[in-house]
Design a protein around this motif. Sequence first.
Motif: not given
Length: 242
Positions: A193, A63, A177, A180-186
């Motif tokens: 990434k 997170t 997982t 995925y959290c890494e890629l969608i975070s700005p």
Amino acid sequence: MSLVVVGTLLCLSCWVSLYFILCNVNGSRSYEWNCRLVTLVHGILAVCITGYIGYVDGPWPFTNPGTKNSPLQISAMLVSLGYFIFDMAWCVYFRTEGPVMLAHHTMSILGILLTLWLGESGIEACAVLFGSEITNPLLQARWFIKQTGHYGTRLGDIVDVLFVLLFVLMRVFVGGTMLYCELISPNPRFFIKCGGVAMYALSWVFMVDIVRFCIKKSKSWRKQRRNQQETVAANGHEGKND
């Protein structure tokens, strides 16, 4: 950055010193035996430190990616950076590893250096170290079991099963997982990434080898079970003749 260089050299010196101490203490053992002992020590140490960082010290990597590196995160990365440089040099000198493992070490070294240079995303780097090193003790135990002639026992089977299950869980599911959290975070940088994608892709390269191993192991178990059944049937038949 100068402190990072000094810290890396200090950690590298510690791993090299540990290796030579083990070579002197275990003079009857091979160089690879002692190198794998160093690898085992690093795996346990890295898992303990990064596990504490992720589960206790924080922040939670799923997170809060892209946060500023903490002193403890920097220390964990320096310890592993020193080890990867040592092991990379050892593998190149003795020519014991193939291109996939050398690529893994190279990507690990470059990823840690990038994270230290940027001063951020240390929590993701520590999470990757935790996920990649948690299977290391089992991998080394498998090698030591082979060297001592106990691989064909139930202990060898247990180690193999645990290694495969833990690898699939941590590298594929938890690692996926995390990516995925890494890629969608700005927050994380683009290069971080890209590094995450590369490491996850490398995990799938290892996964191909593991699938091949599982198929080979399954055939071996079926053959062993069939031989046991034939032996039991033959013994039972002989008993009736008596």
